[in-house]
Design a protein around this motif. Structure first.
Motif, PDB file in Angstrom:
ATOM      1  N   THR A  13      -4.788  -2.670   7.249  1.00  0.00           N
ATOM      2  CA  THR A  13      -5.061  -1.719   5.549  1.00  0.00           C
ATOM      3  C   THR A  13      -5.823  -0.002   7.326  1.00  0.00           C
ATOM      4  OG1 THR A  13      -7.205  -2.198   6.434  1.00  0.00           O
ATOM      5  CG2 THR A  13      -6.279  -2.526   4.703  1.00  0.00           C
ATOM      6  N   TYR A  40      -9.867   1.774  -1.724  1.00  0.00           N
ATOM      7  CA  TYR A  40      -8.947   2.181  -3.109  1.00  0.00           C
ATOM      8  C   TYR A  40      -9.389   1.645  -4.361  1.00  0.00           C
ATOM      9  CZ  TYR A  40      -6.260   1.308   1.395  1.00  0.00           C
ATOM     10  OH  TYR A  40      -5.779   1.469   2.481  1.00  0.00           O
ATOM     11  N   ARG A  55       0.974  -1.170  -0.203  1.00  0.00           N
ATOM     12  CA  ARG A  55      -0.027  -0.117  -0.221  1.00  0.00           C
ATOM     13  C   ARG A  55       0.617   1.014  -0.137  1.00  0.00           C
ATOM     14  NH1 ARG A  55      -2.772   2.282   4.201  1.00  0.00           N
ATOM     15  NH2 ARG A  55      -2.048   0.836   5.723  1.00  0.00           N
ATOM     16  N   ASN A  60     -11.403  -7.863   3.857  1.00  0.00           N
ATOM     17  CA  ASN A  60     -10.294  -7.507   3.083  1.00  0.00           C
ATOM     18  C   ASN A  60     -10.850  -6.916   2.276  1.00  0.00           C
ATOM     19  OD1 ASN A  60      -7.776  -7.326   4.366  1.00  0.00           O
ATOM     20  ND2 ASN A  60      -7.588 -10.192   5.225  1.00  0.00           N
TER      21      ASN A  60
END
Lengths: 244, 350
Positions: B258, B347, B182, B340
């Motif tokens: 995250t 995003y 990420r 998930n």
């Protein structure tokens, strides 16, 4: 006036806000096929947010984006877009070849077709001899060129490049622009963001972005003439309301 | 095909990243070896002081493994106790034996108490046999349903540690890897391709799964064959449970990454996510805790994993003995995986 067949991308009244913060406001824009369209503006103007909407990675809060006649965002359209982000999003542990192979396979390429495309794009950006080195040993300019090669791997109809020449020396920058013209000649549409004013001169048409608004659209020559400026920078100041 | 590409990429990255590979595979073996050395050490020889005891008692004490020190009076014995030269001392209060313990070290307390109790019970039974005094005392014969006299602390805790380390290291590595995806921008780049969100999650599960499998085989065979951990059940089931536990750790690590912005923030999850699970996974007896605390253990994957591992390794149970724990582990992983896929919406919406 351009017919709808000539339109590559149509943005209608798009706004984008992140948690109450308005980043883009009421942007209407048509981009024609087979042109190099530049988005010019200072950093923080909202260029990256705008091209992410164009690439169909992000969705506008209000308004719509149609690319090649299809409403975005749509997963299958990502196949037809080549997107190069502002940061070099590469896997440092892997070699250039493995990076290319990975993204090529994600784009649905395989076997001989993938090999042929890999050879082609590598030659285009001039990375042939460094293909097997890990990316972590690359210079900034080499990483940028590899990012460009990855964006080109699947022969996209629309190429969206976010600040493609940042940190690249003038010689290399020149050769990247030569490549972009070649790609355009092959029929692709190129959307490129930049904050370098002299680079804007190289685009077919320009959109000036400031504080989340599109303040002017036109050819570099046209924009200079309309404002009685000698440089793009002066024209930008005019539209920005700084210069009379 | 996209999943295959992702899996190959993860394998390549792993093979290039020797430190991470070592953390996943060598670190658990090292820590388990240390655990073995700590818990499987020789029995403690208690240091016992004696004050004015009859010879019969002293002789009987000397039959056990003990380090005896004799003191002329309780004051000197107290001083020795204060200086921690002895763990406790035995004196006579008239005819009543009196044991005073140093008291700060539970395991030493137990060792001394056991020694003294055994001595006195042997004494009474000796006298009963000689027909000199009182009631004949019957020594209970001890039988074990599971384990046995030679079962060490390491044997009983081993299955839990196998689970804990499989969980901990996979959680950390998966979390940091996905975080890197990420923060380096490659996730955004990945999402600019037509890959589906679930394909990313599945690709990660499979790519990491291969290394988790290697890790599970190594940890289990090392513990059983090299460290001699007690093993009554099937190795296949041990590997199955370890893998499921690792899958839960992987999906949980990805999910929590995250919520983190840096590697350090990922480390900050350890005291919140890992440490409580270790406490609740069976190292301590949950039956004695208040009900609402033991209820907490039901939401923790490690509880089910270590229970299943104990059932296989210590109680020799087969599939029927671990089926429910296995299903719960699969369910937990499925929930995390779905979460998930949803979290990736942040995003890319599609």
């Amino acid at each position: 006036m351009a017919t709808s067949d000539d339109i590559c991308l149509r943005a209608a009244g798009i706004s984008r806000s992140f948690g109450g913060r308005q980043v883009l406001q009421d942007i209407d824009l048509d981009i024609q096929k087979s042109e190099i369209f530049g988005l010019l503006g200072p950093s923080g103007a909202g260029k990256t947010t705008l091209v992410k909407l164009f690439a169909g990675i992000d969705e506008a809060t209000t308004g719509s984006v149609d690319l090649l006649g299809t409403r975005l965002p749509k997963l299958s359209m990502l196949q037809r877009i080549g997107y190069m982000a502002q940061s070099d999003a590469l896997y440092m542990e892997l070699s250039a070849r493995e990076n290319l192979q990975f993204f090529g396979e994600l784009m649905g390429l395989g076997g001989q077709a993938l090999k042929r495309r890999m050879n082609h794009v590598v030659e285009l950006v001039g990375l042939g001899e460094h293909l097997r080195k890990p990316v972590s040993s690359y210079s900034g300019g080499m990483k940028r060129r590899l990012s460009l090669a990855i964006a080109l791997i699947h022969e996209p109809e629309v190429l969206i490049l976010d600040e493609p020449t940042v940190g690249i020396d003038p010689v290399m920058r020149q050769s990247i622009w030569d490549e972009l013209r070649q790609i355009r000649a092959a029929g692709a549409t190129i959307i490129v963001t930049t904050h370098v004013m002299d680079e804007a001169d190289k685009c077919d048409r320009l959109g000036m972005v400031r504080d989340g608004r599109l303040i002017a659209v036109g050819t570099p020559e046209g924009l200079k003439q309309d404002t009685g400026s000698h440089t793009i920078e002066e024209a930008f100041l005019y539209y920005g309301g700084v210069r009379p | 095909m996209r999943i295959r590409a992702l899996v190959i990429r993860i394998i390549r990255q792993f093979l290039r990243d020797k430190r991470t590979l070592a953390l996943l595979i060598v670190a658990p073996l090292l820590v388990l070896s240390l655990m073995y050395l700590v818990f499987d050490g020789d029995d403690y020889v208690p240091k016992l002081g004696t004050v004015d005891l009859p010879d019969a008692v002293v002789q009987q004490l000397e039959k056990g493994s003990v380090d005896l020190h004799s003191y002329p009076n309780t004051a000197e014995a107290d001083a020795a106790l204060q200086a921690q030269d002895i763990d406790g001392y035995l004196s006579l209060d008239g005819t009543q034996p009196h044991l005073k313990l140093e008291g700060s070290e539970p395991s030493k307390n137990r060792a001394v108490q056991m020694l003294v109790a055994r001595t006195f019970s042997d004494l009474t039974s000796d006298r009963a046999q000689a027909g000199t005094a009182g009631m004949p005392k019957i020594e209970p014969k001890v039988d074990y349903l599971h384990g046995g006299e030679d079962m060490t602390t390491f044997d009983s805790l081993g299955p839990i540690f196998i689970g804990v380390f499989a969980f901990f290291f996979v959680f950390l590595i998966a979390g940091v890897s996905f975080l890197k995806e990420r923060t380096s921008g490659t996730l955004e780049r990945l999402l600019a391709t037509p890959i589906r969100r679930w394909e990313i999650v599945v690709g990660y599960m499979v790519g990491f799964g291969i290394f988790m499998g290697i890790q599970a085989v190594l940890i289990a065979t090392y513990c059983i064959h090299v460290l001699g951990l007690m093993m009554d059940g099937s190795l296949g089931l041990v590997l199955l449970v370890t893998l499921l536990l690792a899958a839960a750790a992987l999906s949980l690590g990805m999910l929590l990454s995250t919520l983190a912005n840096t590697e350090f923030q990922m480390i900050q999850f350890i005291p919140i996510v890992i440490v409580p699970q270790i406490f609740f996974s069976g190292l301590f007896d949950l039956d004695t805790m208040s009900p609402w605390i033991s209820w907490l253990s039901h939401i923790m994957p490690l509880t089910y994993g270590s229970e299943a591992l104990k059932n296989i390794m210590l109680r020799g149970e087969g599939w029927s003995g671990i089926a429910s724990d296995t299903y719960v582990l699969i369910g937990i992983s499925a929930v995390f995986i779905a979460a998930n896929v949803l979290a990736l919406r942040k995003y890319r919406k599609i």
